[in-house]
Design a protein around this motif. Structure first.
Motif, PDB file in Angstrom:
ATOM      1  N   ARG A  40      12.105   8.345   6.629  1.00 35.38           N
ATOM      2  CA  ARG A  40      10.883   7.627   6.099  1.00 35.38           C
ATOM      3  C   ARG A  40      10.183   8.043   5.042  1.00 35.38           C
ATOM      4  O   ARG A  40      10.584   9.187   4.685  1.00 35.38           O
ATOM      5  N   TRP A  41       9.898   7.235   4.095  1.00 38.92           N
ATOM      6  CA  TRP A  41       8.629   7.420   3.019  1.00 38.92           C
ATOM      7  C   TRP A  41       7.342   7.850   3.692  1.00 38.92           C
ATOM      8  O   TRP A  41       7.104   7.100   4.349  1.00 38.92           O
ATOM      9  N   VAL A  42       6.891   8.814   3.481  1.00 34.62           N
ATOM     10  CA  VAL A  42       5.680   9.260   4.104  1.00 34.62           C
ATOM     11  C   VAL A  42       4.651   9.571   3.018  1.00 34.62           C
ATOM     12  O   VAL A  42       4.950  10.430   2.093  1.00 34.62           O
ATOM     13  N   GLU A  43       3.415   8.471   3.101  1.00 32.14           N
ATOM     14  CA  GLU A  43       2.472   8.882   2.030  1.00 32.14           C
ATOM     15  C   GLU A  43       1.015   9.000   2.714  1.00 32.14           C
ATOM     16  O   GLU A  43       0.510   8.108   3.031  1.00 32.14           O
ATOM     17  N   PRO A  44       0.786  10.041   2.873  1.00 29.59           N
ATOM     18  CA  PRO A  44      -0.557  10.432   3.580  1.00 29.59           C
ATOM     19  C   PRO A  44      -2.156  10.168   2.615  1.00 29.59           C
ATOM     20  O   PRO A  44      -2.910  10.074   3.188  1.00 29.59           O
ATOM     21  N   PHE A  45      -1.832   9.993   1.178  1.00 28.98           N
ATOM     22  CA  PHE A  45      -2.964   9.609   0.567  1.00 28.98           C
ATOM     23  C   PHE A  45      -2.814   8.168  -0.237  1.00 28.98           C
ATOM     24  O   PHE A  45      -2.322   8.049  -1.472  1.00 28.98           O
ATOM     25  N   LEU A  46      -2.451   7.365   0.749  1.00 30.00           N
ATOM     26  CA  LEU A  46      -1.941   6.021   0.215  1.00 30.00           C
ATOM     27  C   LEU A  46      -2.934   5.142  -0.969  1.00 30.00           C
ATOM     28  O   LEU A  46      -2.154   4.697  -1.842  1.00 30.00           O
ATOM     29  N   GLY A  47      -4.128   5.322  -1.065  1.00 28.90           N
ATOM     30  CA  GLY A  47      -4.883   4.649  -1.927  1.00 28.90           C
ATOM     31  C   GLY A  47      -4.561   3.218  -2.087  1.00 28.90           C
ATOM     32  O   GLY A  47      -4.423   2.226  -0.976  1.00 28.90           O
ATOM     33  N   SER A  48      -4.409   2.813  -3.514  1.00 20.81           N
ATOM     34  CA  SER A  48      -3.829   1.171  -3.553  1.00 20.81           C
ATOM     35  C   SER A  48      -2.350   1.164  -3.086  1.00 20.81           C
ATOM     36  O   SER A  48      -2.204  -0.234  -2.896  1.00 20.81           O
ATOM     37  N   GLY A  49      -1.666   2.040  -2.738  1.00 23.22           N
ATOM     38  CA  GLY A  49      -0.366   1.874  -2.239  1.00 23.22           C
ATOM     39  C   GLY A  49       0.608   1.674  -3.436  1.00 23.22           C
ATOM     40  O   GLY A  49       1.975   1.340  -2.990  1.00 23.22           O
ATOM     41  N   VAL A  50       0.196   1.741  -4.535  1.00 23.31           N
ATOM     42  CA  VAL A  50       1.023   1.392  -5.684  1.00 23.31           C
ATOM     43  C   VAL A  50       2.641   1.871  -5.460  1.00 23.31           C
ATOM     44  O   VAL A  50       3.439   1.393  -5.992  1.00 23.31           O
ATOM     45  N   VAL A  51       2.585   3.125  -5.090  1.00 24.04           N
ATOM     46  CA  VAL A  51       3.831   4.016  -5.198  1.00 24.04           C
ATOM     47  C   VAL A  51       4.814   3.540  -4.166  1.00 24.04           C
ATOM     48  O   VAL A  51       5.810   3.184  -4.191  1.00 24.04           O
ATOM     49  N   LEU A  52       4.169   3.226  -2.983  1.00 20.29           N
ATOM     50  CA  LEU A  52       4.913   3.042  -1.646  1.00 20.29           C
ATOM     51  C   LEU A  52       5.537   1.611  -2.100  1.00 20.29           C
ATOM     52  O   LEU A  52       6.600   1.358  -1.908  1.00 20.29           O
ATOM     53  N   PHE A  53       4.908   0.662  -2.487  1.00 21.97           N
ATOM     54  CA  PHE A  53       5.147  -0.798  -2.565  1.00 21.97           C
ATOM     55  C   PHE A  53       6.211  -0.753  -3.714  1.00 21.97           C
ATOM     56  O   PHE A  53       6.991  -1.762  -3.687  1.00 21.97           O
ATOM     57  N   ASN A  54       6.028  -0.103  -4.890  1.00 26.37           N
ATOM     58  CA  ASN A  54       7.172  -0.163  -5.474  1.00 26.37           C
ATOM     59  C   ASN A  54       8.677   0.566  -5.438  1.00 26.37           C
ATOM     60  O   ASN A  54       9.754   0.400  -5.577  1.00 26.37           O
ATOM     61  N   ALA A  55       8.171   1.591  -4.529  1.00 28.79           N
ATOM     62  CA  ALA A  55       9.572   2.409  -4.157  1.00 28.79           C
ATOM     63  C   ALA A  55      10.073   1.510  -2.774  1.00 28.79           C
ATOM     64  O   ALA A  55      11.352   1.566  -2.802  1.00 28.79           O
ATOM     65  N   ALA A  56       9.528   0.792  -2.059  1.00 28.49           N
ATOM     66  CA  ALA A  56       9.987  -0.158  -1.141  1.00 28.49           C
ATOM     67  C   ALA A  56      11.131   0.195  -0.228  1.00 28.49           C
ATOM     68  O   ALA A  56      12.243  -0.379  -0.067  1.00 28.49           O
ATOM     69  N   PRO A  57      10.826   1.376   0.485  1.00 29.77           N
ATOM     70  CA  PRO A  57      11.826   1.786   1.339  1.00 29.77           C
ATOM     71  C   PRO A  57      11.901   0.993   2.551  1.00 29.77           C
ATOM     72  O   PRO A  57      10.807   0.505   2.951  1.00 29.77           O
ATOM     73  N   ASP A  58      12.953   1.235   3.335  1.00 29.25           N
ATOM     74  CA  ASP A  58      13.120   0.294   4.597  1.00 29.25           C
ATOM     75  C   ASP A  58      12.099   1.199   5.514  1.00 29.25           C
ATOM     76  O   ASP A  58      11.791   0.193   6.479  1.00 29.25           O
TER      77      ASP A  58
END
Ligand code: SAM
Length: 297
Positions: A40-58
């Motif tokens: 999993r992509w794990v992001e504990p300080f999500l904020g706007s989420g811009v990094v997760l949303f561009n990484a777009a992991p399954d």
């Protein structure tokens, strides 16, 4: 091999804004990451989420201590909040902001802010986030959102509402079919759930400053604890941190992150129109696995 088939060439800008948003650094961050994509992509300080949303992991585990960010993104994930409910809300509330007459816009903003502080409605959170000063997220000691209005005539004009609605729709498309979990909690809980195949992206608040993000102060002690726990992670990780500007160097990197591999990127904050007014900051990405590519200038 990287889990990203190709570098992100157009960064998706999410519907929520926040201080410290990494929109401009997304290509640098994602190009620096080596991960199989198995866990999993794990992001504990999500904020706007811009990094997760561009990484777009399954698969992803996304968290933040701010319940409003999590409620909004979870709502979009579960389809309780859609592009059309967002459009309807912003058009209706935007019209009320306008209709109260010239100069009175401000008072309706504060009415919504009062209502939000009582009910915590995620759509009001989005309304406030997109009409408050500098797209800031800041709360007082009692947990009340306290950012003032950003004065602009016709704040929710048609094109602006459409832009936000499109961002929500695009995000819903990115999330579609993904195995993502959103949780509101402290970073320690999320890190404790990491497994060996996961990849952790960390973007904590600036060290030593009262951020007001959500009733929290990010103290040196906590920053050092994060460095210690990051070092013990069973999986790969990357952490974003400012390294230096022309006035100051971030000593915390040398003191607590010397074990990590560092990549850096010059970042320019435009404060005005002329070359002299451009303010340069070196941003670091600290990784716990050596990166195969060398640090760019
Ligand atoms: C620098 S911002 C993250 C910015 C994000 N990477 C982006 O690009 O938008 C830091 C985030 O950490 C969250 N935060 C602060 N203290 C926290 C804590 N103790 N546990 C979890 N999240 C926390 C804040 O609410 C804020 O959203």
């Amino acid at each position: 091999m990287s889990f990203l088939p190709k570098a992100v060439d157009k960064t998706f800008v999410p519907p929520v804004k926040c201080q410290g948003i990494k929109t401009k650094l997304v290509p640098f961050i994602l190009d620096s990451i080596e991960w199989s994509g198995d866990g999993r992509w794990v992001e504990p300080f999500l904020g706007s989420g811009v990094v997760l949303f561009n990484a777009a992991p399954d698969r992803a585990l996304a968290s933040d201590v701010n319940p409003h960010i999590i409620a909004l993104y979870r709502g979009i994930f579960t389809h309780e909040i859609t592009a059309s409910t967002v459009r309807e809300h912003l058009e209706r509330e935007g019209a009320k902001l306008r209709q109260t007459g010239p100069g009175a816009d401000e008072s309706y903003y504060y009415e919504v802010r009062r209502r939000f502080n009582e009910t915590g409605d995620p759509l009001d959170f989005l309304f406030l986030n997109r009409s408050c000063f500098n797209g800031m997220i800041r709360f007082n000691q009692k947990g009340g959102f306290n950012v003032p209005f950003c004065r602009k005539p016709n704040r929710f004009r048609k094109a602006y509402v459409t832009r936000i609605t499109n961002q929500v729709q695009h995000l819903a498309d990115i999330m579609d079919g993904k195995d993502w979990r959103f949780q509101c909690c402290d970073w320690r809980k999320t890190l404790a759930e990491c497994e060996s195949d996961d990849f952790v992206y960390l973007d904590p608040p600036y060290i030593g400053r009262h951020t007001g993000y959500f009733n929290t102060e990010w103290e040196d002690k906590e920053a050092r604890e994060l460095a210690r726990r990051a070092r013990q992670l069973p999986c790969a990780m990357a952490l974003s941190m400012w390294k230096q500007n022309k006035h100051r160097k971030n000593e915390h990197i040398d003191e607590d992150w010397s074990w990590a591999t560092e990549r850096t990127r010059e970042h320019f904050y435009h404060l005005g129109s002329t070359e002299e007014l451009r303010n340069s900051m070196t941003e670091a990405l600290l990784l716990n696995k050596p990166s195969p590519t060398s640090t760019p200038a």
